[in-house]
Motif scaffolding. Structure first.
Motif, mmCIF file in Angstrom:
data_model
loop_
_atom_site.group_PDB
_atom_site.id
_atom_site.type_symbol
_atom_site.label_atom_id
_atom_site.label_comp_id
_atom_site.label_asym_id
_atom_site.label_seq_id
_atom_site.Cartn_x
_atom_site.Cartn_y
_atom_site.Cartn_z
ATOM 1 N N THR A 262 0.804 -1.227 0.000
ATOM 2 C CA THR A 262 0.000 0.000 0.000
ATOM 3 C C THR A 262 0.833 1.272 0.000
ATOM 4 O O THR A 262 0.271 2.367 -0.081
ATOM 5 N N SER A 263 2.140 1.146 0.113
ATOM 6 C CA SER A 263 3.000 2.329 0.098
ATOM 7 C C SER A 263 4.011 2.288 -1.041
ATOM 8 O O SER A 263 5.010 2.997 -1.011
ATOM 9 N N GLY A 264 3.749 1.452 -2.037
ATOM 10 C CA GLY A 264 4.664 1.329 -3.160
ATOM 11 C C GLY A 264 4.546 2.475 -4.154
ATOM 12 O O GLY A 264 3.682 3.356 -4.046
ATOM 13 N N ASP A 265 5.407 2.442 -5.141
ATOM 14 C CA ASP A 265 5.425 3.499 -6.157
ATOM 15 C C ASP A 265 4.155 3.498 -7.006
ATOM 16 O O ASP A 265 3.677 4.563 -7.416
ATOM 17 N N ASP A 266 3.623 2.303 -7.280
ATOM 18 C CA ASP A 266 2.412 2.239 -8.100
ATOM 19 C C ASP A 266 1.249 2.932 -7.402
ATOM 20 O O ASP A 266 0.461 3.651 -8.041
ATOM 21 N N VAL A 267 1.146 2.719 -6.099
ATOM 22 C CA VAL A 267 0.072 3.363 -5.342
ATOM 23 C C VAL A 267 0.277 4.868 -5.308
ATOM 24 O O VAL A 267 -0.668 5.651 -5.472
ATOM 25 N N GLN A 268 1.518 5.304 -5.114
ATOM 26 C CA GLN A 268 1.793 6.731 -5.054
ATOM 27 C C GLN A 268 1.497 7.410 -6.389
ATOM 28 O O GLN A 268 1.015 8.548 -6.423
ATOM 29 N N ASP A 269 1.765 6.717 -7.473
ATOM 30 C CA ASP A 269 1.443 7.276 -8.795
ATOM 31 C C ASP A 269 -0.060 7.488 -8.942
ATOM 32 O O ASP A 269 -0.501 8.511 -9.493
ATOM 33 N N GLU A 270 -0.841 6.528 -8.463
ATOM 34 C CA GLU A 270 -2.294 6.675 -8.550
ATOM 35 C C GLU A 270 -2.789 7.815 -7.667
ATOM 36 O O GLU A 270 -3.725 8.537 -8.018
ATOM 37 N N ILE A 271 -2.146 7.995 -6.511
ATOM 38 C CA ILE A 271 -2.529 9.095 -5.620
ATOM 39 C C ILE A 271 -2.205 10.432 -6.270
ATOM 40 O O ILE A 271 -2.996 11.387 -6.205
ATOM 41 N N ASP A 272 -1.036 10.520 -6.905
ATOM 42 C CA ASP A 272 -0.652 11.759 -7.570
ATOM 43 C C ASP A 272 -1.606 12.108 -8.714
ATOM 44 O O ASP A 272 -1.777 13.292 -9.045
ATOM 45 N N LYS A 273 -2.214 11.102 -9.300
ATOM 46 C CA LYS A 273 -3.181 11.357 -10.368
ATOM 47 C C LYS A 273 -4.509 11.851 -9.824
ATOM 48 O O LYS A 273 -5.381 12.254 -10.603
ATOM 49 N N GLY A 274 -4.675 11.806 -8.523
ATOM 50 C CA GLY A 274 -5.918 12.262 -7.910
ATOM 51 C C GLY A 274 -6.976 11.198 -7.770
ATOM 52 O O GLY A 274 -8.134 11.508 -7.471
ATOM 53 N N ASN A 275 -6.616 9.926 -7.953
ATOM 54 C CA ASN A 275 -7.591 8.828 -7.819
ATOM 55 C C ASN A 275 -7.886 8.569 -6.348
ATOM 56 O O ASN A 275 -6.980 8.458 -5.526
ATOM 57 N N VAL A 276 -9.157 8.448 -6.027
ATOM 58 C CA VAL A 276 -9.568 8.138 -4.656
ATOM 59 C C VAL A 276 -9.640 6.633 -4.442
ATOM 60 O O VAL A 276 -9.207 6.118 -3.411
ATOM 61 N N LEU A 277 -10.170 5.907 -5.404
ATOM 62 C CA LEU A 277 -10.242 4.440 -5.341
ATOM 63 C C LEU A 277 -9.085 3.861 -6.128
ATOM 64 O O LEU A 277 -8.991 4.031 -7.329
ATOM 65 N N ILE A 278 -8.196 3.185 -5.415
ATOM 66 C CA ILE A 278 -7.005 2.607 -6.026
ATOM 67 C C ILE A 278 -7.073 1.104 -5.828
ATOM 68 O O ILE A 278 -7.011 0.598 -4.711
ATOM 69 N N CYS A 279 -7.212 0.388 -6.926
ATOM 70 C CA CYS A 279 -7.341 -1.072 -6.889
ATOM 71 C C CYS A 279 -6.232 -1.675 -7.722
ATOM 72 O O CYS A 279 -6.205 -1.545 -8.944
ATOM 73 N N LEU A 280 -5.275 -2.327 -7.059
ATOM 74 C CA LEU A 280 -4.129 -2.954 -7.729
ATOM 75 C C LEU A 280 -4.118 -4.435 -7.384
ATOM 76 O O LEU A 280 -3.426 -4.879 -6.478
ATOM 77 N N LEU A 281 -4.939 -5.188 -8.089
ATOM 78 C CA LEU A 281 -5.063 -6.629 -7.818
ATOM 79 C C LEU A 281 -4.277 -7.438 -8.841
ATOM 80 O O LEU A 281 -4.009 -6.976 -9.921
#
Length: 306
Positions: free
Chosen positions: A287-306
């Motif tokens: 939950t603290s990886g780079d992929d998650v941070q990229d989604e947060i920077d894009k402004g996404n509220v729902l982040i699903c990385l399955l």
């Protein structure tokens, strides 16, 4: 943000944008100070006022300049602070589900009356009097604080209830200690199970990772559960267990009885508890990886990385 600077020398504000109040005293008053206040507002306003010197006092000049500090204290673009981001990854979802299942497994094991199962031929009037139809029965199951009796008949009927009216009437002092350790462990696991769904939205508590906190709690709960399970067989030498399992039963000797499913579920729950404690570190990394941070920077509220 408010910044205040003091100086013993007069200041003459220039075209620099800033929210400042400059007070300069005449050279005859060297102790006078200059105060500069900077504050953030939404628009730029400038005004100035001049007060001529009077015969009674020194010359005083006051200049007001107000500006927006956004250009000076520029923050990097990013998501709004305090915003709830729902982050779902394979490892975090697995940890959450497994944490809930482990808690439910331990609760069901502790409440079950089927820890021991044995055949008996006499009646036990602690729950059922000798006049009861259950005074003749063929099978008894015994739990930590309750039991079940099954009677003969065309329709087999099983009645369950507590055999102890209070904590001090449990079958053995070892079982009393077992109840305490298992109770503390189950309580901690229940707290973690309640926090597991919350971790999908809030990943930190008091600036600490919720996964690391829950993983530590699960490890502590696992230790309490181990202590409880180690003390439980020591109570097999009690009189109540001998009435069901025969005189061959004793501490760590089950005698003529057989272990029921709650015993094995409790052991499996301990294994699952430590597995959750180890998996919590993986959930934190996921939950603290780079992929998650990229989604947060894009402004996404729902982040699903399955």
């Amino acid at each position: 943000m408010i910044v205040q600077t003091l100086s013993g020398n007069p200041l003459t504000p220039s075209s620099e944008r800033g929210a400042s109040i400059v007070r300069s005293a005449s050279p005859s008053h060297p102790s006078a100070t200059t105060g500069v206040y900077i504050g953030a507002i939404n628009r730029v306003e400038e005004s100035a006022a001049y007060f001529p010197a009077s015969p009674e006092g020194p010359h005083l000049t006051t200049t007001f300049t107000t500006f927006c500090v956004g250009d000076i204290f520029q923050e990097e673009p990013g998501p709004a602070r305090g915003m709830c981001h729902i982050i779902i990854t394979c490892r975090s979802l697995l940890w959450s589900v497994l944490s809930v299942l482990v808690s439910l497994a331990e609760i069901s094991a502790c409440l079950s009356p089927r820890w021991l199962s044995g055949n008996t031929g006499g009646s036990d009037s602690f729950i059922f009097p000798s006049s009861s139809p259950l005074s003749v029965h063929r099978r008894t199951t015994l739990g930590l604080y309750n039991r079940c009796l099954m009677r003969h008949g065309t329709i087999e009927e099983e009645l369950c209830g507590p055999y102890a009216a209070s904590f001090w009437e449990l079958a053995s002092t070892f079982w009393q200690a077992t109840m305490i350790f298992l109770g503390v462990g189950v309580l901690i696991l229940t707290m973690v199970a309640l926090l597991a769904p919350i971790s999908l939205c809030w990943q930190s508590i008091f600036h600490k990772s919720i996964f690391n906190i829950c993983g530590l709690l699960q490890a502590i709960a696992g230790l309490f559960l181990i202590l409880g399970m180690l003390l439980y067989p020591a109570g097999w030498g009690s009189e109540r267990v001998e009435n069901i399992c025969g005189r061959t039963s004793g501490p760590y000797q089950v005698g003529a009885c057989s272990l029921g499913w709650p015993f094995y579920v409790a052991i499996g729950g301990i294994v699952g508890t430590f597995a959750c404690a180890l998996l919590s570190t993986q959930a934190e990394q996921a939950t603290s990886g780079d992929d998650v941070q990229d989604e947060i920077d894009k402004g996404n509220v729902l982040i699903c990385l399955l």
